[in-house]
Design an enzyme around this catalytic site. Structure first.
Site, PDB file in Angstrom:
ATOM      1  N   SER A 149     -91.385   6.061 -19.911  1.00 25.12           N
ATOM      2  CA  SER A 149     -90.688   7.263 -20.393  1.00 25.12           C
ATOM      3  C   SER A 149     -91.652   8.103 -21.210  1.00 25.12           C
ATOM      4  CB  SER A 149     -89.483   6.882 -21.264  1.00 25.12           C
ATOM      5  OG  SER A 149     -88.954   8.032 -21.914  1.00 25.12           O
ATOM      6  N   TYR A 162     -86.018   2.464 -28.286  1.00 22.37           N
ATOM      7  CA  TYR A 162     -86.321   2.827 -26.897  1.00 22.37           C
ATOM      8  C   TYR A 162     -87.795   3.204 -26.739  1.00 22.37           C
ATOM      9  CZ  TYR A 162     -85.879   5.154 -22.352  1.00 22.37           C
ATOM     10  OH  TYR A 162     -86.031   5.537 -21.043  1.00 22.37           O
ATOM     11  N   ILE A 195     -84.530  13.872 -17.385  1.00 26.84           N
ATOM     12  CA  ILE A 195     -84.097  13.957 -15.990  1.00 26.84           C
ATOM     13  C   ILE A 195     -82.577  14.068 -15.942  1.00 26.84           C
ATOM     14  CG2 ILE A 195     -84.252  12.863 -13.714  1.00 26.84           C
ATOM     15  CD1 ILE A 195     -86.961  13.594 -14.974  1.00 26.84           C
TER      16      ILE A 195
END
Length: 254
Positions: A149, A162, A195
Site C-alpha cells: 500500500s 496498517y 482505489i
C-alpha cells in the site's frame, strides 16, 4: 539483438496462479485479469461465500476455483497448497492480496486492532510464501506478488497499524527476493494508492476532496489498474524485475 516478445499472453497461458482474498475489489480484478490471460486461477476467501461463488459464476469459460482458507492459520494454508498441487500439479504465480484495515487514532487502537491487522496482513503473507516457495524452487520457476500500500511510505492519520503492516510487507518482499532469486523465483510488490473499493469507501466518503487534492491525476484508481500491474509483474515482460515495490497511486502525495 533479441527478438521482441510477440506472444499476447506474455508467458502466462496454461500456468497456474493462487490469489489470496480474491472475492471482491482488487482481489477479484486480479483473479479475472490472470484468468483472462489463460491461467488456471485458484483464489481464497474467508467469510463471504456468496461473493466468492459470484466471481466464479460471472466468468464462464475461465478457469477459476474458489477455496475457503484462513490465511492466519498456517496449517490451513499448508493444506491449501498441498490440495492445489494435487489438483493442478504446480504453482507458478502467487499473489498475496488478502488484507484488512482497523483504522483509528493510536491512543484509541485496541490490542485486537493490532493483532487482526498484523496476523492477516503480515503473517498471512508469510504463511502462503513459506508454503509455496518449496514447490516453486523444485521447478526453478515462480512469481510472487505481494499487495502492499502507498500507506507504507506515505502514512495517514489513523493508520499506524496498517502502515506498519504494509511497511513490513515491503521489507519482506525485498528480503525474499534475495533469498530465492537464484532459484528462478521473482518477488515483487504492488503498492496501490486510493482505489475505488468497498474497503476504501468509508475513507473516501469522509475525506473525498482532501484525498483527491493529494493525487496528481485527480481521481481514484480502479481495481483493474492494480490488476494490470500484477499481470505485468507476473508475466515474461518483467523477467528482469525483482525485489521492487511498484507504486500504482496516481501520484499520491507527491
Amino acid at each position: 539483438m533479441s527478438e521482441p516478445l510477440t506472444n499476447p499472453d506474455a508467458g502466462l497461458a496454461g500456468r497456474n496462479a493462487l490469489v489470496t482474498g480474491g472475492s471482491r475489489g482488487i482481489g477479484r480484478a486480479i483473479v479475472e485479469r490472470l484468468a483472462g490471460a489463460g491461467m488456471d486461477v485458484t483464489f481464497t476467501y474467508l467469510g463471504n461465500e456468496a461473493a466468492a461463488n459470484e466471481v466464479v459464476s460471472a466468468n464462464p469459460g475461465l478457469k477459476i476455483t474458489a477455496v475457503r482458507v484462513d490465511a492466519r492459520e498456517s496449517e490451513a494454508v499448508n493444506q491449501c497448497l498441498e490440495a492445489l498441487i494435487g489438483r493442478v500439479g504446480t504453482i507458478d504465480v502467487l499473489v498475496n492480496n488478502a488484507g484488512v484495515i482497523r483504522d483509528n487514532l493510536l491512543p484509541m487502537l485496541e490490542d485486537d486492532d493490532l493483532r487482526e491487522v498484523f496476523s492477516t496482513n503480515i503473517e498471512g503473507v508469510f504463511h502462503f510464501c513459506r508454503a509455496a516457495v518449496p514447490f516453486m524452487m523444485s521447478k526453478r520457476y515462480g512469481r510472487i506478488i505481494n499487495i502492499s500500500s502507498v500507506s507504507a511510505d506515505k502514512g495517514g492519520r489513523g493508520q499506524t497499524n496498517y502502515a506498519a503492516s504494509k511497511g513490513a510487507i515491503n521489507s519482506f518482499t525485498k528480503a525474499l527476493a534475495v533469498e530465492v532469486g537464484r532459484r528462478g523465483i521473482r518477488v515483487n510488490a504492488v503498492a496501490p494508492g486510493v482505489i475505488e473499493t468497498e474497503m476504501s469507501k468509508e475513507v473516501r466518503d469522509l475525506a473525498g476532496e482532501e484525498i483527491i487534492s493529494n493525487i496528481v491525476l485527480k481521481r481514484y484508481g480502479l481495481p483493474s489498474e492494480i490488476a494490470n500491474a500484477v499481470w505485468f509483474l507476473s508475466s515474461d515482460l518483467a523477467n528482469y524485475i525483482t525485489g521492487q515495490v511498484l507504486s500504482v497511486d496516481g501520484g499520491f502525495k507527491m
